[in-house]
Design a protein around this motif. Structure first.
Motif, PDB file in Angstrom:
ATOM      1  N   GLU A 108       0.891  -1.269  -0.013  1.00 42.40           N
ATOM      2  CA  GLU A 108      -0.126   0.167  -0.431  1.00 42.40           C
ATOM      3  C   GLU A 108       0.878   1.123   0.709  1.00 42.40           C
ATOM      4  OE1 GLU A 108      -3.075   0.174   3.163  1.00 42.40           O
ATOM      5  OE2 GLU A 108      -2.819  -2.319   2.926  1.00 42.40           O
ATOM      6  N   GLY A 109       1.321   1.681  -1.306  1.00 36.28           N
ATOM      7  CA  GLY A 109       2.702   2.350  -1.126  1.00 36.28           C
ATOM      8  C   GLY A 109       1.667   4.005  -1.289  1.00 36.28           C
ATOM      9  N   GLU A 110       0.453   4.662  -1.430  1.00 36.69           N
ATOM     10  CA  GLU A 110       0.219   5.891  -1.324  1.00 36.69           C
ATOM     11  C   GLU A 110       0.615   5.702   0.410  1.00 36.69           C
ATOM     12  OE1 GLU A 110      -3.310   8.683  -1.986  1.00 36.69           O
ATOM     13  OE2 GLU A 110      -3.379   6.397  -3.255  1.00 36.69           O
ATOM     14  N   LEU A 111      -0.109   5.421   0.938  1.00 35.81           N
ATOM     15  CA  LEU A 111      -0.523   5.273   2.133  1.00 35.81           C
ATOM     16  C   LEU A 111       0.728   5.213   2.964  1.00 35.81           C
ATOM     17  CD1 LEU A 111      -2.862   6.276   5.178  1.00 35.81           C
ATOM     18  CD2 LEU A 111      -3.114   3.321   4.968  1.00 35.81           C
ATOM     19  N   PHE A 112       1.670   4.382   2.836  1.00 37.18           N
ATOM     20  CA  PHE A 112       2.929   4.092   3.501  1.00 37.18           C
ATOM     21  C   PHE A 112       3.554   5.853   3.355  1.00 37.18           C
ATOM     22  CE2 PHE A 112       7.431   3.425   2.678  1.00 37.18           C
ATOM     23  CZ  PHE A 112       7.574   2.641   3.511  1.00 37.18           C
ATOM     24  N   HIS A 113       3.068   6.170   2.004  1.00 34.37           N
ATOM     25  CA  HIS A 113       4.444   7.519   1.643  1.00 34.37           C
ATOM     26  C   HIS A 113       3.255   8.232   2.348  1.00 34.37           C
ATOM     27  CE1 HIS A 113       7.555   6.147  -0.948  1.00 34.37           C
ATOM     28  NE2 HIS A 113       6.401   5.527  -1.193  1.00 34.37           N
ATOM     29  N   ARG A 114       1.934   8.663   3.026  1.00 30.97           N
ATOM     30  CA  ARG A 114       1.874  10.004   3.128  1.00 30.97           C
ATOM     31  C   ARG A 114       1.802   9.762   4.762  1.00 30.97           C
ATOM     32  NH1 ARG A 114      -4.206   9.448   1.042  1.00 30.97           N
ATOM     33  NH2 ARG A 114      -4.749  11.309   2.637  1.00 30.97           N
ATOM     34  N   LEU A 115       1.768   8.544   4.829  1.00 33.49           N
ATOM     35  CA  LEU A 115       1.954   8.215   6.515  1.00 33.49           C
ATOM     36  C   LEU A 115       3.684   8.899   7.220  1.00 33.49           C
ATOM     37  CD1 LEU A 115       0.301   6.982   9.332  1.00 33.49           C
ATOM     38  CD2 LEU A 115       1.136   4.878   9.382  1.00 33.49           C
ATOM     39  N   TRP A 116       3.912   8.610   6.824  1.00 34.61           N
ATOM     40  CA  TRP A 116       5.871   8.483   6.783  1.00 34.61           C
ATOM     41  C   TRP A 116       5.973   9.971   6.958  1.00 34.61           C
ATOM     42  CZ3 TRP A 116       9.330  10.990   4.124  1.00 34.61           C
ATOM     43  CH2 TRP A 116      10.582  11.487   4.425  1.00 34.61           C
ATOM     44  N   HIS A 117       5.023  10.690   5.686  1.00 28.33           N
ATOM     45  CA  HIS A 117       5.539  12.092   5.743  1.00 28.33           C
ATOM     46  C   HIS A 117       4.414  13.270   6.755  1.00 28.33           C
ATOM     47  CE1 HIS A 117       7.186  13.106   1.879  1.00 28.33           C
ATOM     48  NE2 HIS A 117       6.679  12.041   1.762  1.00 28.33           N
ATOM     49  N   VAL A 118       3.131  12.326   7.964  1.00 33.67           N
ATOM     50  CA  VAL A 118       2.949  12.824   8.907  1.00 33.67           C
ATOM     51  C   VAL A 118       3.589  12.751  10.227  1.00 33.67           C
ATOM     52  CG1 VAL A 118       0.696  12.539   9.790  1.00 33.67           C
ATOM     53  CG2 VAL A 118       0.360  12.693   7.486  1.00 33.67           C
ATOM     54  N   MET A 119       4.411  11.259  10.122  1.00 33.38           N
ATOM     55  CA  MET A 119       5.051  11.326  11.447  1.00 33.38           C
ATOM     56  C   MET A 119       6.104  11.779  11.545  1.00 33.38           C
ATOM     57  SD  MET A 119       4.843   6.839  10.712  1.00 33.38           S
ATOM     58  CE  MET A 119       5.937   6.589  12.036  1.00 33.38           C
ATOM     59  N   ILE A 146      -1.480  19.541  15.867  1.00 37.37           N
ATOM     60  CA  ILE A 146      -1.392  17.611  16.283  1.00 37.37           C
ATOM     61  C   ILE A 146      -2.018  16.842  16.342  1.00 37.37           C
ATOM     62  CG2 ILE A 146       0.416  16.144  18.340  1.00 37.37           C
ATOM     63  CD1 ILE A 146       2.410  18.405  18.684  1.00 37.37           C
ATOM     64  N   ILE A 147      -2.713  17.212  16.933  1.00 43.82           N
ATOM     65  CA  ILE A 147      -4.179  16.632  17.333  1.00 43.82           C
ATOM     66  C   ILE A 147      -5.309  15.902  15.868  1.00 43.82           C
ATOM     67  CG2 ILE A 147      -6.187  16.674  18.439  1.00 43.82           C
ATOM     68  CD1 ILE A 147      -4.231  16.429  20.127  1.00 43.82           C
ATOM     69  N   ALA A 148      -4.691  17.472  15.105  1.00 44.28           N
ATOM     70  CA  ALA A 148      -5.667  16.742  13.943  1.00 44.28           C
ATOM     71  C   ALA A 148      -4.983  15.741  12.913  1.00 44.28           C
ATOM     72  CB  ALA A 148      -6.107  18.462  13.175  1.00 44.28           C
ATOM     73  N   ARG A 149      -3.272  15.763  13.082  1.00 43.60           N
ATOM     74  CA  ARG A 149      -2.913  15.042  12.307  1.00 43.60           C
ATOM     75  C   ARG A 149      -2.962  13.229  12.957  1.00 43.60           C
ATOM     76  NH1 ARG A 149      -2.640  18.283   9.358  1.00 43.60           N
ATOM     77  NH2 ARG A 149      -1.429  19.218   8.578  1.00 43.60           N
ATOM     78  N   LEU A 150      -2.951  13.318  14.498  1.00 45.58           N
ATOM     79  CA  LEU A 150      -3.208  11.947  15.309  1.00 45.58           C
ATOM     80  C   LEU A 150      -4.452  11.336  14.718  1.00 45.58           C
ATOM     81  CD1 LEU A 150      -1.620  12.292  18.483  1.00 45.58           C
ATOM     82  CD2 LEU A 150      -0.686  11.376  17.005  1.00 45.58           C
ATOM     83  N   ASP A 151      -4.947  12.024  14.547  1.00 46.53           N
ATOM     84  CA  ASP A 151      -6.322  12.128  14.096  1.00 46.53           C
ATOM     85  C   ASP A 151      -6.791  10.772  13.071  1.00 46.53           C
ATOM     86  OD1 ASP A 151      -7.813  12.078  16.796  1.00 46.53           O
ATOM     87  OD2 ASP A 151      -8.551  13.662  16.047  1.00 46.53           O
ATOM     88  N   TRP A 152      -5.781  11.855  12.188  1.00 51.56           N
ATOM     89  CA  TRP A 152      -6.341  11.477  10.663  1.00 51.56           C
ATOM     90  C   TRP A 152      -5.634  10.174  10.206  1.00 51.56           C
ATOM     91  CZ3 TRP A 152      -1.757   9.605   7.343  1.00 51.56           C
ATOM     92  CH2 TRP A 152      -2.346  10.138   5.979  1.00 51.56           C
ATOM     93  N   GLY A 153      -4.234  10.023  10.940  1.00 52.94           N
ATOM     94  CA  GLY A 153      -3.611   8.521  11.047  1.00 52.94           C
ATOM     95  C   GLY A 153      -4.429   7.488  11.646  1.00 52.94           C
TER      96      GLY A 153
END
Length: 1927
Positions: A108-119, A146-153
């Protein structure tokens, strides 16, 4: 010495520590540790994520952090003392890290890279928070981010929703359940349904103007245009482009990017456009010569538009290339955008097909400040702001704006003595009072700084120019009075000088004399003549002149001179400081004209609201000043004006000004005496409510009651502060008098809906805020009493449709949420009123949404507080007494309603349900043991108590439903479960005390156990599926609630005693489901319960039938509910140890008297469980169809044979049928559906609707099934089976005289016969496959099967398919039976090789005259037995002649069911193994080769071989046996004296071998003669070589040309009856090259059966040398002894047969070695001479009919030319010839009976030449192709000569059964073919094959009759196929 630490308790690892020291604890960087002890630089402790492992580690590796310690001591818990958001980030990032890696594994490459950027972003934000150098505002912004990013992930990864308040996680124990629910619901709603923004903004960036070759600079003006109102709605954005068409100064982003702000929702529609006007800066006429003029003018160039609605769907910046259009007539430039929008194409044209304006556009939604934070990448550099014209939909206080927009509309000018019209340019100046030009205040558009002047564009030769150009004047408010605009008009000459000559001017002052600014709208200005600029230097000279025609005085002569010339402008003022309204100025300056005060107050209501809010404070000061000045005269009028201003702020456009008024009241209001007048006027209005005819004004007054009371209270407080609280009693009395009037009008009850009712509703809406204001001047209890009296005064019974119903509850809801109810003292006063109202509405099920809100708000205040514990307990008891019963009924009622379809209503429904549930949980959570006892003691009877408990248990079951809360609300679910288990434990004593012994209540106890069981198995409590960190948190907070409730179940079960038996039938299934939970402690607790149930059932019924039935039904229901995911698979796996080797259960059973039946029962359930496990495992998505089908067959058979559950059996029949259809196994699908068909009868019994079948009679369903089965058999080309079913249907139609359908059936039957004779059918290969090892599913494990291959599928393809279906399997490299090591291995082993079918039905195959198209069906259908051969050496191997010790091991496999059947593979039921001696093997090989030669010679003679190469290769392979020595090797091996003397028992076999060798020699001689006749000229040398070598070979055999016995010297092809050794009667020669004689010889059927050799042990890699001569590659199918040892596996074969093999039949390409050739040595493994035909490859042909009787029929030669059959290796144009009808089948004419087993018909017989030869099993090295099928041909079949039969024919066969009668019951066997066979049947109609007789005698010979003889002869009896239901 180790010392416990005091403060050093918590730390973070700084570096990796391997822990290599003794007791060392390995650490990784970033882990958190809890420290227990310390000793000399070392810590002892554990890592928090694994607290069970403790060890030591260096202090220097740890960074200590402050922490709070709970439960200090052995079980202490450390809580870090840091920001909760920091802790949450740390924990969350750790969980994400593991899941992030899994995303990479799952691709799942797309989510993998998006999550990496968010982390990465969260880590950076975490660093900023930890540093701590942030302001409070910045810290708040970062936390929110931070809360918005945590909720998104969490949402993306499917993690739980975290309840938060103010950026911190909330502890569910510290707040009430209702408050927790609201937090969860609010966050869920915000995420699922984000708020729709009211404000929108458009981001625009210009990139370039493409493909424009003007070489002139360009000015581009963007604005937003409303085509409906035909006006712009925004300012202009100005961009300068250079000569290349790109923006100037690209480094200044504000000059190329803008944000159009403050667009309302109404502006986002189709008829709103973004318009761009493009002007060029250059000469008057484009392309003019440079010598004409050097002056630069602004000239129109092009226009482009795009609709705003096109941008609504874009989530990011979207690039657009906009087409550019020019105006056909320059005078219409002002409306070019309108023409483009309306597509008036005659007025504009496109500028170049490739010219386009490249822009980027994006719509942004929400508050501008928030957008700047969310889209920081757009605002990293400056972006110009382009404002809206006028104010936005929402005006914010504090907004400062003072912009005057002036649009140059048009002008009317005279020629001025010119022959042509003028080129007019307008220059605009802004001048101050001193006549000086104001600098930098004239702005042509955003994106540019203000200028001193503005020049309009020039229209060529136009005296009536229309510009419609807008400019903005940013004039300070203080300069407005003395400032004016001047417009100078110049003619632009196109002559060489290019001068601009002034010819007139206009002006307009910005403010009028009365202080009003220039009114908005169009102004027609006077054009004053002026030709010298010097005349304009002194502005005082022209300011005295009239400026507009509206201001002209009659009789002004000067103006009359200029009346023909005019200039129009359009002005618009957007100012928060200046006003254009004279009435507002009059009111604010009321002291100047006191006489006009009444008129000014009256006109206030007509003033625009935006003007009032601009001067809100001044207006309010004026009103209260007038009130103080003359309260008696102006009091009522001022009161009405105040009401108007207050209600103005209720408008959504001005609602943001409420804080402005609040601030005014608190800080600026000074009317200390105003409260008296306000109360007096308000009471005056209230007293007249009931009698008033018009209620509108009174309603407006009451609508403003909130702010009226705010003014009253503030005024009183000011007065009290100034007078030391004087007149307090007077004020109190006036308020009470006012409320008495209010109570009076509220108590008024109208009939129906009256205006008074609406007035009551208006007051109730504002009443709660009135109470809050009164709290400032009265004590709490006094206000509470007022509120109670007011609410109580409302009429009790109102009309159903009365709006007062909802308003009453809304008022109550606001009251409960107000500070008045928050106070405990006032709450005691209001609680009874609120509960009474709630109970009334809940009983009537009305206004549930409002009731839920009220109850939620009430209970949000209820949580355990040590200080108010007593008060809370009392309140909870009061609420429970009043609402417990009605609340339970409401929850049941709401949850049982169907959910509405509309989204808004569905959300409302879900909110109501959740809020009521949260209220119930809150109440139960607050109850103590004493409270429970008090609650239950209130029920007067046991029935009422039982009813309450049943309702409560039902509600609990509803709460446990997975759909009760969203899937990520784990926190809410755990809190719910905690409340449920607490309540159940409290209620257990109640059940024991009240519902046992003589008071036993089955319903209550059953409901209790059902609730407990559902509680245990709910998904959110399956801790095994949680991540470790989450599991640890749950266990720490709640423990394993499953074990707790399980122990309670056991305790309650033991208390039941003899009443257990009442619950056993209904609870067996649920308890089974509990045992599937993989929790060891829980299972240990509940297994005794299971044993008790079995024991009670045995004592009551004496058997386990009911228990077994319940268990089986439950297991099946678990599967049908879709519980087939990985989670449930693991749960299922635990049932096997439960019913298998589980010690406690079996140990208990062993002690019982019913031990045997118990063990048997457990074994049955275990076997079913194993099959269900396999079924669920195989039915997963992605599994291959073969595994699904095999598993379904296994389960289907189990339901039929062992459980006899017919309905489940039929369901799985149809599941299997669907699987076969999906895999296109049409034959198997038909056989499967036949199982259900045979369960039905031809009766009229009605059948219910079932699966996809409608309600119909049994006859109709059986007819439908018949037709479906026929259709599938037809698609599978099993037409013989179709015929039987057609006949049965035809009989039924005939019985009912349904001749129409009967005719259709007969036509269908006829078409089926045609298909049999005319269409090609492929004969499949069969493969034996063994599955060994414990890793295979149960239905395959350590079993062997025979599989029917797919069309064109040969061994290599089948091997690859099996390995792809079982990718983890290991290919076995031998054909030997596996040992126990492999059988018990934890792996998968596959063993595959080809086998040949052994048909049972030999009568059709042996019958003379049956076309091969018919025989081919019986070769490969209804097959029970298969065999394969494996050569081996016994004794000492002779290297010189390996044939001496070469034995053959022949294995026969018998199946449980015949093929084809309901599956493509069936299990092997029995194995039979026989060994063939070398001598028998040699005889068989020679005979097979001889028969192959016969076939090829016959085909050559019949001209069926268009290429003689096959015969050439076969002769060459037999004669020129250079490698193996030919027949001489057999002579050396078996004719030697040593062998004869040592094997005296083989004398007859040696004699037979000699005869076969002699016979082969003569056939070779004959074949050479035929070969000579047909051999082409270029092959003559080869033929001559063969003749010479044949003479050498014959001499080596000791045979001279005249030494053949008489029976051999005749034609070798035709023996009518018997063999050369039994028949010596010479017969006239029928066929020979030169003419000869025919003698009869014994049928080869009397010889031993043919061989089929195993491909697994004899993978052939031979090649033939003949291919070098003929140019054709010979097949790789060599003799079985090509390789001396069975070492090569079929799976490892890498040899494929040639695709260029030339053959007349698939069998003939495989044989090139003479049958007399000995086995080669190891170094000669690739010789072409080791050829031997298998029964799979034999293709026999009959010979020519006798010319002596030309009337004879040539039955063996049914040449079918209906279908073209290409021959891959025969170079001929006659590709349409079909030789597949050449019958190789043996005849039954031979008088000699044989005891040899029937020969195997080749599945590839009768196929067209070359069509399957290259795809035969030989391609994968199969030795199964090495035996000829010619041994089955008798003389009678290969010769057309009619010979008298040796024995009389048998009488005609008679049907074994009577014809089918309608209504006869059909048993449900598996096969029609084997109904009389003792082994288990397969689903095939019995009539599809004729069962063999008991002794299997040979059929009599069939005389060849002429047509005349046949007419008079006794007709041949045709075996009548038996009907389906009788077989």
């Amino acid at each position: 010495m180790w010392i416990p630490t005091e403060h050093e308790k918590y730390g973070v690892v700084l570096a990796n520590f391997r822990g290599t020291v003794q007791h060392g604890l390995p650490l990784e960087i970033g882990e958190t540790v809890q420290i227990l002890e310390k000793c000399e630089g070392w810590y002892r402790g554990f890592v928090l994520k694994n607290p069970n492992v403790k060890g030591i580690f260096p202090c220097s590796y740890i960074h200590l952090k402050h922490a709070h310690i709970k439960n200090k001591g052995q079980f202490e818990t450390v809580i870090p003392m840091e920001e909760s958001v920091i802790t949450e980030m740390t924990v969350t990032l750790r969980d994400w890290g593991t899941m992030w890696k899994q995303l990479y594994v799952k691709n799942e490459g797309e989510l993998f890279h998006r999550l990496w950027h968010v982390m990465t972003e969260i880590l950076e934000l975490r660093r900023q928070v930890l540093v701590g150098h942030l302001t409070n505002d910045r810290m708040t912004d970062i936390k929110q981010h931070i809360i918005a990013r945590l909720d998104w992930g969490n949402e993306q990864l499917g993690l739980d929703l975290v309840p938060r308040r103010d950026f911190s996680m909330v502890d569910p124990d510290e707040i009430s359940v209702t408050e927790l629910y609201r937090l969860m619901e609010r966050r869920h709603r915000k995420r699922e349904f984000p708020l729709q923004a009211n404000m929108h903004h458009l981001f625009l960036q210009i990139n370039s103007l493409l493909n424009c070759n003007l070489a002139e600079e360009l000015h581009v003006f963007f604005f937003i245009y409303d085509s409906r109102e035909m006006r712009p709605i925004s300012e202009r954005f100005f961009v300068r482009l250079n000569k290349q068409g790109v923006p100037k100064s690209p480094e200044k982003t504000e000059k190329q990017c803008t944000l159009f702000v403050d667009l309302g929702s109404s502006d986002l529609r189709k008829d709103v456009y973004v318009v761009a006007h493009i002007f060029r800066i250059g000469r008057m006429v484009a392309g003019e010569k440079k010598s004409v003029s050097n002056t630069q003018y602004r000239r129109p160039f092009g226009c482009t538009v795009i609709s705003v609605s096109d941008l609504l769907t874009a989530d990011c910046k979207d690039d657009h290339l906009l087409k550019v259009y020019s105006c056909n007539t320059e005078s219409e430039w002002y409306q070019i955008h309108d023409n483009i929008i309306r597509k008036v194409s005659s007025r504009y044209s496109q500028i170049g097909s490739s010219t386009g304006l490249a822009v980027s556009l994006q719509l942004l939604h929400g508050n501008l400040e928030q957008i700047q934070k969310d889209y920081m990448r757009l605002f990293t550099r400056n972006v110009s702001i382009t404002r809206r014209l006028g104010f936005s939909d929402i005006i914010m206080p504090g907004e400062v704006r003072n912009d005057l927009y002036v649009t140059l509309e048009r002008g009317e000018f005279e020629k001025g003595g010119k022959s042509v019209a003028r080129n007019v340019e307008v220059t605009v100046y802004l001048l101050g009072g001193d006549g000086q030009v104001l600098k930098g205040l004239v702005c042509s558009g955003s994106g540019e700084l203000g200028a001193d002047e503005f020049h309009s564009f020039v229209l060529y030769h136009s005296n009536s120019p229309r510009w419609s150009e807008q400019i903005k004047l940013t004039v300070p408010p203080e300069l407005f009075r003395v400032t004016h605009l001047r417009f100078e008009f110049r003619h632009c000459s196109t002559k060489e000088k290019g001068e601009k000559k002034l010819f007139g001017y206009s002006f307009v002052p910005l403010m009028q004399e009365d202080g009003r600014t220039l009114p908005d709208g169009t102004h027609e200005l006077i054009v004053h003549k002026c030709e010298e600029t010097a005349n304009l230097q002194d502005c005082s000279r022209y300011l005295k002149l009239p400026f507009s025609k509206a201001s002209l005085q009659p009789g002004n002569n000067q103006t009359m001179k200029n009346s023909k010339e005019s200039f129009w402008i359009l002005s618009l003022l957007c100012s928060t400081k200046l006003t254009q309204n004279g009435d507002m100025l009059d009111l604010l300056k009321w002291r100047t004209h006191p006489e006009r005060i009444m008129d000014s107050l009256t006109k206030l209501k007509d003033i625009d609201g935006s003007e009032i809010v601009k001067f809100l404070q001044d207006t309010l000061d004026t009103l209260f000043a007038v009130l103080d000045d003359s309260p008696q005269r102006y009091g009522l009028k001022v009161f009405d004006c105040l009401v108007h201003v207050i209600n103005l702020l209720q408008d959504s456009k001005f609602q943001h000004f409420k804080p402005v008024m609040d601030n005014y009241i608190e800080n600026h209001f000074a009317g200390a005496l105003s409260y008296r007048d306000l109360i007096r006027v308000l009471k005056w209005y209230v007293d007249r409510i009931i009698d008033a005819e018009h209620q509108e004004q009174i309603q407006q007054v009451l609508k403003a009651a909130e702010y009226l009371f705010k003014y009253i209270v503030q005024s009183r407080m000011l007065y009290a502060a100034a007078t030391a609280a004087q007149a307090e009693e007077e004020f109190r009395c006036s308020v009470h008098e006012l409320f008495k009037s209010i109570h009076l009008f509220l108590s008024h009850q109208s009939k129906g809906i009256s205006p008074v009712t609406h007035t009551q509703a208006v007051f109730l809406r504002s009443f709660p805020t009135v109470c809050c204001e009164l709290l400032k001047v009265f004590n709490v209890r006094e206000v509470a009493n007022l509120a109670r009296d007011t609410l109580s005064s409302l009429p009790a019974n109102t009309h159903t449709e009365c709006p007062l119903q909802a308003v009453k509850l809304q008022c109550m809801a606001k009251t409960v949420e107000s500070p008045l109810y928050t106070n405990a003292e006032s709450r005691c006063v209001l609680l009874p009123v609120v509960l009474h109202l709630l109970r009334t509405y809940l009983q009537e099920q009305k206004e549930l949404v409002l009731c839920a809100n009220i109850l939620t708000s009430m209970l949000s205040l209820v949580h355990k507080d040590p200080n108010t514990d007593c008060v809370v307990s009392e309140e909870v008891n009061v609420i429970m007494d009043s609402l417990s019963g009605v609340l339970l009924r409401t929850i049941l009622e709401v949850t049982n309603r169907p959910q509405p379809a509309a989204t808004s209503l569905r959300l409302q429904y879900q909110d109501v349900t959740g809020e009521f549930v949260a209220c119930l949980l809150t109440l139960l959570r607050q109850l103590s043991d004493k409270d429970y006892q008090q609650l239950l003691s209130r029920f007067p009877s046991k029935d009422e108590l039982a009813n309450f408990l049943l309702q409560l248990f039902t509600v609990f079951r509803i709460l446990i439903r997975p759909d009760m809360f969203p899937k990520d609300w784990t926190v809410m679910r755990l809190v719910t479960n905690n409340v449920i288990i607490t309540t159940v434990l409290y209620l257990s004593d109640t059940l024991r005390n009240n519902f046992l012994n003589e008071k036993f209540d089955f319903k209550v106890w059953e409901s209790y156990f059902y609730l407990s069981i559902i509680f245990i198995i709910q998904p959110c409590l399956q801790l095994e599926m949680f991540p470790p960190s989450k599991r640890k948190k749950v266990l720490e907070k709640y423990g394993d609630m499953r074990v707790m409730i399980g122990c309670e179940i056991f305790s309650m079960w033991q208390n039941l005693g003899d009443y257990k038996v009442n619950l056993i039938p209904s609870l067996i299934g649920p308890f089974l489901e509990v045992t599937l939970v993989p929790q060891p402690d829980l299972r240990n607790v509940l297994i005794p319960v299971f044993h008790d149930m079995m024991d009670s059932e045995e004592r009551r019924s004496g058997n386990f039938k009911q228990v077994e039935a319940k268990l089986i039904d439950k297991l099946e229901s678990l599967m049908s509910e879709g519980k087939g995911d990985e989670t449930y698979k693991e749960l299922f796996n635990n049932i096997i140890p439960l019913f298998g080797p589980y010690p406690s259960l079996l140990k208990k059973i062993e002690r019982e008297t019913w031990r045997e039946s118990g063990v048997s029962h457990i074994a049955t359930v275990t076997r079913l469980m194993e099959r269900l496990l396999d079924y669920r495992d195989c039915m997963k998505i992605g599994e291959v169809d073969g595994k699904k089908i095999g598993c379904t067959v296994n389960l289907l058979n189990f339901y039929k044979t062992e459980l006899n559950k017919e309905e489940m059996y039929i369901r799985y029949i149809h599941k299997l049928y669907e699987l076969h259809l999906k895999a296109q196994n049409f034959t198997e699908a038909a056989y499967t559906l036949l199982l259900y068909d045979e369960l039905l009868e031809w009766t009229e019994r009605p059948l219910r609707e079932f699966l996809t079948y409608p309600m119909q009679s049994e006859w109709q369903r059986k007819e439908c099934l018949h037709l479906t089965i026929i259709h599938n058999f037809d698609r599978g080309k099993c037409w013989e089976n179709c015929i039987i079913l057609c006949r049965e249907l035809a009989n039924q139609y005939e019985t009912y005289y349904d001749y129409r359908n009967l005719s259709k059936m007969r036509l269908m039957e006829a078409s089926l016969y045609d298909k049999i004779m005319n269409q090609q059918r492929l004969e499949p290969e069969f493969f034996r496959i063994g599955f060994y090892g414990k890793k295979f599913p149960f239905f395959l494990r350590n079993k062997e099967f025979v599989c029917r291959g797919n069309d064109y599928e040969r061994l290599e393809a089948f091997q690859q398919r099996m390995l792809s279906e079982f990718p983890h399997a290991i290919a076995m490299q031998h054909a030997n039976q596996p040992d126990q090591t492999i059988l018990q291995a934890e792996a998968q082993y596959l063993q595959i090789y080809a086998v040949s079918p052994v048909p049972d039905n030999q009568d059709v195959l042996q019958r003379d005259g049956v076309p091969n198209n018919i025989k081919s069906f019986y070769k490969v259908n209804h097959i029970w037995r298969f065999r394969y051969d494996r050569p081996f050496h016994k004794g000492t191997k002779d290297k010189e002649n390996e044939f001496k010790s070469l034995w053959v091991e022949r294995t026969t496999l018998s199946l449980a069911q015949s093929l084809p059947g309901i599956s493509r593979w069936f299990e092997v039921e029995k194995r039979e193994l026989v060994e063939m001696s070398p001598l028998e093997n040699a005889s068989e090989v020679i005979e097979n080769k001889t028969l192959q030669l016969r076939t090829l010679i016959a085909q050559c003679q019949m001209r069926q071989m268009q290429n003689i190469n096959p015969l050439t290769m076969c002769l060459n392979g037999v004669i020129d046996a250079a490698v193996n020595g030919g027949l001489a090797r057999y002579q050396e091996a078996f004719f030697a004296k040593d062998y004869i003397s040592s094997h005296p028992e083989d004398g007859d076999k040696i004699t037979r071998l000699r005869e076969l060798m002699f016979e082969q020699a003569h056939i070779l001689e004959y074949g050479l003669a035929v070969h000579e006749k047909f051999v082409p000229q270029d092959m003559r040398p080869l033929h001559k070589k063969l003749v010479d070598q044949f003479h050498v070979m014959r001499s080596s055999l000791g045979i001279q040309s005249q030494e053949f016995p008489a029976y051999v010297r005749v034609s070798p092809l035709h023996f009518a009856n018997g063999s050369p050794r039994t028949c010596r009667t010479p017969v006239p020669n029928a066929i020979s090259p030169e003419g000869g004689r025919i003698v009869a010889r014994r049928s080869p059927l009397s010889y031993p059966a043919v061989n089929r050799y195993s491909s697994s042990s004899l993978s052939s890699q031979a090649s033939n040398d003949v291919s070098n001569i003929t140019g054709q590659s010979e097949s790789s199918d060599e003799v079985f002894n090509m390789q001396p040892s069975p070492s090569t596996s079929s799976l490892s074969s890498n040899h494929s047969g040639s695709h260029n093999v030339t053959s007349s039949a698939p069998s003939s390409n495989r044989d090139s070695l003479p049958s007399s050739s000995p086995l080669p040595s190891d170094k000669h493994k690739h010789s072409r001479e080791n050829a031997c035909l298998s029964p799979r490859d034999r293709l026999c042909s009959g010979m020519f009919p006798s010319p002596l009787d030309p009337t004879q029929r040539m039955m063996p030669f049914q040449i079918d030319t209906s279908l073209p059959r290409p021959e891959a290796n025969l170079p001929s144009t006659e590709t349409g010839k079909n030789i597949r009808s050449l019958s190789p089948m043996p005849t039954a004419r031979s008088p000699q009976k044989t005891t040899a087993p029937p020969l195997t018909p080749s599945p590839t017989d009768c196929l067209p030449v070359g069509s399957l030869a290259s795809h035969s099993p030989a391609r994968s090295g199969s030795y199964s192709s090495g035996i000829s099928s010619l041994s089955r041909c008798s003389v009678s079949e290969t010769c057309g000569i009619e010979l008298p039969p040796a024995e009389p024919p048998l009488p005609p066969a008679t049907p074994l059964d009577n014809p089918v009668r309608r209504g006869s019951k059909t048993p449900p066997p598996y096969s029609v073919y084997e109904r009389n066979n003792p082994r288990r049947a397969t689903p095939l109609p019995h009539s599809l094959s004729v069962p063999p007789s008991a002794d299997n005698p040979n059929l009599p010979t069939k005389p060849q009759l002429s047509r005349t003889q046949r007419i008079h002869s006794e007709p041949r009896h045709r075996l009548t196929p038996r009907k389906v239901s009788q077989l």
